[in-house]
Design an enzyme around this catalytic site. Structure first.
Site, short mmCIF file in Angstrom:
data_model
loop_
_atom_site.label_atom_id
_atom_site.label_comp_id
_atom_site.label_asym_id
_atom_site.label_seq_id
_atom_site.Cartn_x
_atom_site.Cartn_y
_atom_site.Cartn_z
N TRP A 101 -0.57 0.76 7.09
CA TRP A 101 -1.06 0.16 5.87
C TRP A 101 -0.12 0.61 4.66
CZ3 TRP A 101 -4.36 -3.54 5.79
CH2 TRP A 101 -5.01 -3.67 6.78
N ASP A 170 -4.54 5.54 -1.14
CA ASP A 170 -5.30 4.82 -0.44
C ASP A 170 -6.09 5.53 0.49
OD1 ASP A 170 -6.39 2.83 1.27
OD2 ASP A 170 -4.76 1.75 1.87
N LYS A 194 -15.03 0.65 5.32
CA LYS A 194 -14.70 1.71 6.61
C LYS A 194 -15.71 2.57 6.37
CE LYS A 194 -11.12 -0.53 6.93
NZ LYS A 194 -9.67 -0.62 6.64
C1 LIG Z 1 -8.73 -1.41 6.07
C2 LIG Z 1 -7.64 -0.83 5.12
C3 LIG Z 1 -6.93 -1.65 4.41
C4 LIG Z 1 -7.32 -2.96 4.05
O1 LIG Z 1 -8.44 -3.08 3.59
P1 LIG Z 1 -8.78 -4.46 2.95
O2 LIG Z 1 -10.13 -4.39 2.30
O3 LIG Z 1 -9.05 -5.27 4.18
O4 LIG Z 1 -8.04 -5.07 2.05
C5 LIG Z 1 -6.08 -0.78 3.58
N1 LIG Z 1 -5.64 0.14 3.60
C6 LIG Z 1 -6.33 1.18 4.61
C7 LIG Z 1 -5.97 2.56 4.81
C8 LIG Z 1 -7.30 0.59 5.50
O5 LIG Z 1 -8.05 1.18 6.37
#
Ligand SMILES: *Cc1c(COP(=O)(O)O)cnc(C)c1O
Length: 358
Positions: A101, A170, A194
């Site tokens: 990511w 993030d 998530k």
């Molecule tokens: C799943 C995830 C993303 C991407 O998320 P989207 O909602 O599909 O854009 C980005 N960063 C992390 C750490 C993730 O687990």
């Protein structure tokens, strides 16, 4: 009967939340219509939206000096919104690179700013968080970006760094899994699918003094200040996802909040790592101190057995254990809604499969 779902995302939701959504699906609290069918400006929906924000603020002790936004576009849109809002094209921004990511966040930022990769564990296949002493932060970075938990590689920051520049994180795959001192961050964002709710929604927590500084030319919909001033209703928000996230937040409060989640999540992860470490048949590729509490990748001694492992797991209703294609092997995601019983059942299966094939 519901299966044990170890999906990395969209991921398991609490049974109680889905049951409540089912009960309210056709007729929301006697109003005679579904939440999906309501105006986002209606009193009913504005109440739903405001309670979700209030509950999130309470759960994470978020002060009034932060905006709490519920926007679309996922965490991936934040990869772009962060540089649009926090820097200009000629500014330097620091990124710490601990997995896939991070790779995507960096690629997006490179289109919009001068990126300094201050540290990276790419050379060791993202098996760790680089030691803080090795980071080469820039003197005048507009911000420093980390991925608090790398969902694919299973690498997590267990301590957050002190940085001069605002820290941006993030937290897609860990928000609400443990307490976090929000005051340490300039921006925290998390795709909801998530650990917070269904897909379609991204939670963004932005220090107010960092909003309102978007670069000229920033589309208004991507401007934190515009979203903040409009209560995340600059345009139609993802109303049903917001409602479901609100139910999850209520469930979390009822279940004891993030401190309790932290205790249970640590217990779940510790058991699973202990089972993996106790065996020569299974292997965790991540350095022990940086292992994720939420996403546990592991490999089998013989990858030729991977499919048999997954088939046997499915027979026991242990779903979505296949690792990401970039890492291979298996991955068990242990978000808040994954019960201790699910983890115990997985651990029993690990032993049974090893006994048959080891
Ligand atoms: C799943 C995830 C993303 C991407 O998320 P989207 O909602 O599909 O854009 C980005 N960063 C992390 C750490 C993730 O687990």
């Amino acid at each position: 009967m519901r299966a044990f779902n170890f999906s990395p995302g969209p991921a398991a939701l609490p049974d109680a939340v889905l049951e409540q959504a089912r009960d309210e699906l056709l007729d929301y609290r006697g109003r005679g219509l579904s939440v999906m069918e309501m105006s986002h400006r209606s009193k009913e929906f504005v109440d739903i939206a405001q309670s979700a924000e209030a509950d999130l603020r309470e759960l994470l002790a978020i002060g009034d000096d932060y905006h709490v936004l519920f926007v679309q576009g996922g965490a991936s849109m934040q990869f772009a919104m962060v540089p649009f809002n926090l820097c200009r094209a000629e500014d330097t921004v620091d990124y710490v690179h601990t997995g896939s990511w991070g790779t995507k966040a960096i690629a997006e930022a490179q289109r919009l700013a001068m990126v300094n990769v201050a540290a990276s564990s790419e050379e060791t296949n993202f098996d760790r968080v680089p030691a803080r002493e090795t980071w080469r932060l820039s003197a005048n970075a507009a911000y420093c970006h980390i991925v608090a938990n790398e969902t694919i590689g299973g690498v997590q920051f267990h301590e957050f760094p002190e940085t001069d520049a605002p820290l941006v994180a993030d937290m897609s795959s860990e928000l609400l899994s443990r307490p976090v001192d929000v005051t340490r961050f300039g921006v925290i964002y998390a795709g909801a699918q998530k650990n917070v709710g269904p897909a379609g929604l991204c939670v963004v927590i932005v220090r107010r003094d960092l909003a309102g500084r978007a670069r000229p030319g920033t589309p208004r919909i991507l401007d934190y200040a515009v979203q903040g001033e409009n209560g995340s209703m600059f345009n139609t928000p993802p109303t049903y996802s917001w409602y479901l996230a609100g139910l999850v937040l209520k469930w979390l409060k009822h279940a004891g909040g993030v401190a309790e989640m932290d205790r249970v999540n640590r217990r779940k992860a510790a058991k699973l790592y202990a089972a993996i470490d106790a065996s020569d048949f299974y292997h965790s590729p991540v350095k022990t101190p940086d292992r994720s509490i939420m996403n546990v990748p592991f490999t089998l001694a013989d990858p030729a057995l991977d499919q048999a492992f997954l088939d046997g797991a499915e027979e026991r209703r242990l779903l979505n254990l296949k690792g990401h294609r970039s890492v291979g092997g298996m991955r068990a995601s242990l978000y808040n809604a994954v019960s201790e019983e699910a983890v115990d059942t997985l651990i029993e299966y690990l032993a049974a499969f090893e006994a048959d094939h080891g």
